[in-house]
Design a protein around this motif. Structure first.
Motif, PDB file in Angstrom:
ATOM      1  N   ASP A 142     -32.069   2.593   1.508  1.00 31.74           N
ATOM      2  CA  ASP A 142     -32.046   1.134   1.452  1.00 31.74           C
ATOM      3  C   ASP A 142     -30.722   0.617   1.997  1.00 31.74           C
ATOM      4  O   ASP A 142     -29.726   1.352   2.063  1.00 31.74           O
ATOM      5  CB  ASP A 142     -32.256   0.657   0.011  1.00 31.74           C
ATOM      6  CG  ASP A 142     -33.712   0.727  -0.415  1.00 31.74           C
ATOM      7  OD1 ASP A 142     -34.593   0.743   0.472  1.00 31.74           O
ATOM      8  OD2 ASP A 142     -33.978   0.762  -1.628  1.00 31.74           O
TER       9      ASP A 142
ATOM     10  N   TYR B 104     -30.733   5.837  -1.988  1.00 26.50           N
ATOM     11  CA  TYR B 104     -31.763   6.387  -1.114  1.00 26.50           C
ATOM     12  C   TYR B 104     -32.814   7.129  -1.931  1.00 26.50           C
ATOM     13  O   TYR B 104     -32.595   7.483  -3.089  1.00 26.50           O
ATOM     14  CB  TYR B 104     -31.154   7.294  -0.043  1.00 26.50           C
ATOM     15  CG  TYR B 104     -30.379   8.488  -0.543  1.00 26.50           C
ATOM     16  CD1 TYR B 104     -30.979   9.739  -0.652  1.00 26.50           C
ATOM     17  CD2 TYR B 104     -29.026   8.378  -0.856  1.00 26.50           C
ATOM     18  CE1 TYR B 104     -30.263  10.848  -1.086  1.00 26.50           C
ATOM     19  CE2 TYR B 104     -28.298   9.477  -1.287  1.00 26.50           C
ATOM     20  CZ  TYR B 104     -28.922  10.706  -1.400  1.00 26.50           C
ATOM     21  OH  TYR B 104     -28.209  11.806  -1.831  1.00 26.50           O
TER      22      TYR B 104
ATOM     23  N   SER C 252     -38.225   0.193   6.733  1.00 23.66           N
ATOM     24  CA  SER C 252     -38.036   1.386   5.907  1.00 23.66           C
ATOM     25  C   SER C 252     -38.705   1.220   4.551  1.00 23.66           C
ATOM     26  O   SER C 252     -38.275   0.414   3.718  1.00 23.66           O
ATOM     27  CB  SER C 252     -36.547   1.666   5.721  1.00 23.66           C
ATOM     28  OG  SER C 252     -35.983   2.134   6.919  1.00 23.66           O
ATOM     29  N   THR C 253     -39.751   2.006   4.320  1.00 29.48           N
ATOM     30  CA  THR C 253     -40.567   1.857   3.115  1.00 29.48           C
ATOM     31  C   THR C 253     -41.081   3.215   2.661  1.00 29.48           C
ATOM     32  O   THR C 253     -41.552   4.010   3.470  1.00 29.48           O
ATOM     33  CB  THR C 253     -41.783   0.947   3.383  1.00 29.48           C
ATOM     34  OG1 THR C 253     -41.341  -0.288   3.960  1.00 29.48           O
ATOM     35  CG2 THR C 253     -42.545   0.650   2.107  1.00 29.48           C
TER      36      THR C 253
ATOM     37  N   PRO D  66     -30.585   0.097   6.786  1.00 32.66           N
ATOM     38  CA  PRO D  66     -31.662   0.814   6.095  1.00 32.66           C
ATOM     39  C   PRO D  66     -32.272   1.805   7.083  1.00 32.66           C
ATOM     40  O   PRO D  66     -32.389   1.497   8.279  1.00 32.66           O
ATOM     41  CB  PRO D  66     -32.662  -0.287   5.739  1.00 32.66           C
ATOM     42  CG  PRO D  66     -31.913  -1.578   5.897  1.00 32.66           C
ATOM     43  CD  PRO D  66     -30.899  -1.331   6.965  1.00 32.66           C
TER      44      PRO D  66
ATOM     45  N   ASN E   2     -38.950   1.979  -3.046  1.00 34.27           N
ATOM     46  CA  ASN E   2     -37.637   1.501  -2.625  1.00 34.27           C
ATOM     47  C   ASN E   2     -37.617  -0.029  -2.589  1.00 34.27           C
ATOM     48  O   ASN E   2     -38.582  -0.688  -3.004  1.00 34.27           O
ATOM     49  CB  ASN E   2     -37.264   2.081  -1.266  1.00 34.27           C
ATOM     50  CG  ASN E   2     -38.079   1.501  -0.124  1.00 34.27           C
ATOM     51  OD1 ASN E   2     -39.319   1.495  -0.171  1.00 34.27           O
ATOM     52  ND2 ASN E   2     -37.411   0.996   0.891  1.00 34.27           N
ATOM     53  N   GLN E   3     -36.520  -0.591  -2.103  1.00 31.96           N
ATOM     54  CA  GLN E   3     -36.387  -2.044  -1.982  1.00 31.96           C
ATOM     55  C   GLN E   3     -36.178  -2.404  -0.518  1.00 31.96           C
ATOM     56  O   GLN E   3     -35.042  -2.406  -0.028  1.00 31.96           O
ATOM     57  CB  GLN E   3     -35.218  -2.543  -2.834  1.00 31.96           C
ATOM     58  CG  GLN E   3     -35.397  -2.324  -4.320  1.00 31.96           C
ATOM     59  CD  GLN E   3     -34.269  -2.912  -5.149  1.00 31.96           C
ATOM     60  OE1 GLN E   3     -33.614  -3.881  -4.765  1.00 31.96           O
ATOM     61  NE2 GLN E   3     -34.017  -2.317  -6.308  1.00 31.96           N
ATOM     62  N   PRO E   4     -37.262  -2.687   0.222  1.00 32.76           N
ATOM     63  CA  PRO E   4     -37.129  -3.045   1.644  1.00 32.76           C
ATOM     64  C   PRO E   4     -36.158  -4.206   1.835  1.00 32.76           C
ATOM     65  O   PRO E   4     -36.099  -5.129   1.004  1.00 32.76           O
ATOM     66  CB  PRO E   4     -38.556  -3.422   2.041  1.00 32.76           C
ATOM     67  CG  PRO E   4     -39.419  -2.644   1.101  1.00 32.76           C
ATOM     68  CD  PRO E   4     -38.670  -2.659  -0.206  1.00 32.76           C
ATOM     69  N   SER E   5     -35.403  -4.156   2.924  1.00 29.03           N
ATOM     70  CA  SER E   5     -34.280  -5.082   3.097  1.00 29.03           C
ATOM     71  C   SER E   5     -34.704  -6.511   3.385  1.00 29.03           C
ATOM     72  O   SER E   5     -33.878  -7.428   3.309  1.00 29.03           O
ATOM     73  CB  SER E   5     -33.371  -4.587   4.232  1.00 29.03           C
ATOM     74  OG  SER E   5     -34.072  -4.579   5.461  1.00 29.03           O
TER      75      SER E   5
ATOM     76  N   SER F 132     -27.100  -1.249  -2.177  1.00 31.57           N
ATOM     77  CA  SER F 132     -27.076  -0.236  -1.123  1.00 31.57           C
ATOM     78  C   SER F 132     -26.690  -0.879   0.196  1.00 31.57           C
ATOM     79  O   SER F 132     -27.361  -1.799   0.678  1.00 31.57           O
ATOM     80  CB  SER F 132     -28.434   0.446  -0.987  1.00 31.57           C
ATOM     81  OG  SER F 132     -28.349   1.530  -0.073  1.00 31.57           O
TER      82      SER F 132
ATOM     83  N   LYS G   1     -34.821   9.263  -6.794  1.00 29.16           N
ATOM     84  CA  LYS G   1     -33.895   8.218  -6.358  1.00 29.16           C
ATOM     85  C   LYS G   1     -32.470   8.703  -6.568  1.00 29.16           C
ATOM     86  O   LYS G   1     -32.155   9.304  -7.595  1.00 29.16           O
ATOM     87  CB  LYS G   1     -34.139   6.945  -7.160  1.00 29.16           C
ATOM     88  CG  LYS G   1     -33.169   5.809  -6.880  1.00 29.16           C
ATOM     89  CD  LYS G   1     -33.462   4.619  -7.786  1.00 29.16           C
ATOM     90  CE  LYS G   1     -32.470   3.491  -7.593  1.00 29.16           C
ATOM     91  NZ  LYS G   1     -32.755   2.339  -8.503  1.00 29.16           N
TER      92      LYS G   1
END
Length: 309
Positions: A245, A90, A281-282, A227, A291-294, A252, A78
């Motif tokens: 992200d 990212y 985006s995953t 993202p 990650n943290q999807p939007s 982000s 990360k």
């Protein structure tokens, strides 16, 4: 103007559909209702004689950020850069493959068609993946080459695609200048059809912030800070996969297409290609979405790229 500290960076994915009077029924059928063309994709691949390398995972080594087995290594990290409202976060996955066919594709529900979706993590778990990212969301459109795990599922060239060959090399190509069976005959293992290409010959490509990947309903633009998901080629059997992200100020903000291309170049990519992004985006690793999807959680997608654990 983005802060210089952000230099070095993915695709504002598929926007929400608005069903308007007169077009609602058509749009619902075209973009929402499942249309299955191949109900059991795995069986279809086996019938077509698809074969790939099988990893011996009996001696697999897993740490918090890496996994290795039988000559294949995956390292995930990360990165955060910038500050305040301009911070960008990212995730980078460095893949060194013992064989090109170790990187596989899988469809949501193990079915090929349009509008068939599931979460990246669910598709990954159903296929025993140690690592996965979302793919090109082939099921949102009816065009584009779809060759997966050495088998032709769609032969309808429309744009610049990315082809992964069994010998480990990866190249950009014009889908409209060839046909799917010819690609398979020359050793293509997987294709991706989204774009645009970000890096070619080690150079960031011009004009990519103005590209429209599709002109169909609900997906006209991928511009601005978004993202993003991208794949880069460092060398034969050496890939770098990135998820940026976004849409979350302070954590982000996302990246423009040129920022994404610059990031991929900085990671050593001589070729890089943009995949579906936005809420899609995953990145999945060792049983978790890293990650943290939007969308505040995963959004369903039609396909993934993965390495089996």
């Amino acid at each position: 103007m983005p802060s210089p500290t952000r230099r070095g960076f993915l695709v504002g994915g598929l926007t929400a559909l608005t069903l308007t009077t007169g077009t609602g029924a058509w749009a619902l059928d075209r973009y929402v209702v499942d249309h299955v063309e191949v109900a059991d994709a795995s069986a279809y691949e086996a019938q077509q004689g698809s074969t790939g390398a099988e990893l011996d995972t009996s001696q697999a080594v897993l740490t918090d950020d890496s996994w290795s087995a039988d000559g294949t290594t995956i390292t995930v990290r990360k990165v955060s850069t910038g500050s305040g409202s301009q911070v960008v976060t990212y995730y980078v996955a460095d893949l060194v493959l013992s064989d090109a066919t170790v990187l596989r594709s899988a469809f949501a529900g193990d079915a090929f068609g349009t509008n068939i979706v599931d979460e990246t993590s669910a598709i990954a778990e159903q296929n025993g993946a140690i690592f996965a990212i979302n793919g090109d969301y082939y099921g949102f459109r009816e065009t584009g080459m779809v060759i997966r795990n050495g088998v032709v599922f769609r032969d309808s060239g429309a744009r610049e695609g990315l082809a992964f060959y069994r010998d480990g090399h990866v190249e950009l190509y014009d889908e409209t200048a060839t046909d799917a069976q010819s690609l398979v005959d020359t050793g293509v293992w997987n294709t991706l059809s989204f774009g645009p290409a970000l890096v070619s010959g080690g150079d960031v490509l011009d004009g990519i912030d103005d590209v429209e990947v599709d002109t169909n309903f609900g997906n006209h633009s991928i511009q601005g800070d978004q993202p993003r998901t991208a794949i880069g080629v460092i060398d034969d059997n050496h890939l770098v996969l990135v998820v940026v992200d976004g849409r979350d100020s302070g954590y982000s903000v996302g990246a423009t297409m040129t920022e994404l291309a610059t990031l991929m170049q900085g990671l050593g990519s001589v070729t890089a290609y943009n995949l579906d992004g936005g809420g899609s985006s995953t990145m999945f690793f060792d049983g978790d979405v890293v990650n943290q999807p939007s969308n505040g959680g995963e959004r369903g997608t039609s396909d993934i790229l993965y390495v089996k654990g």
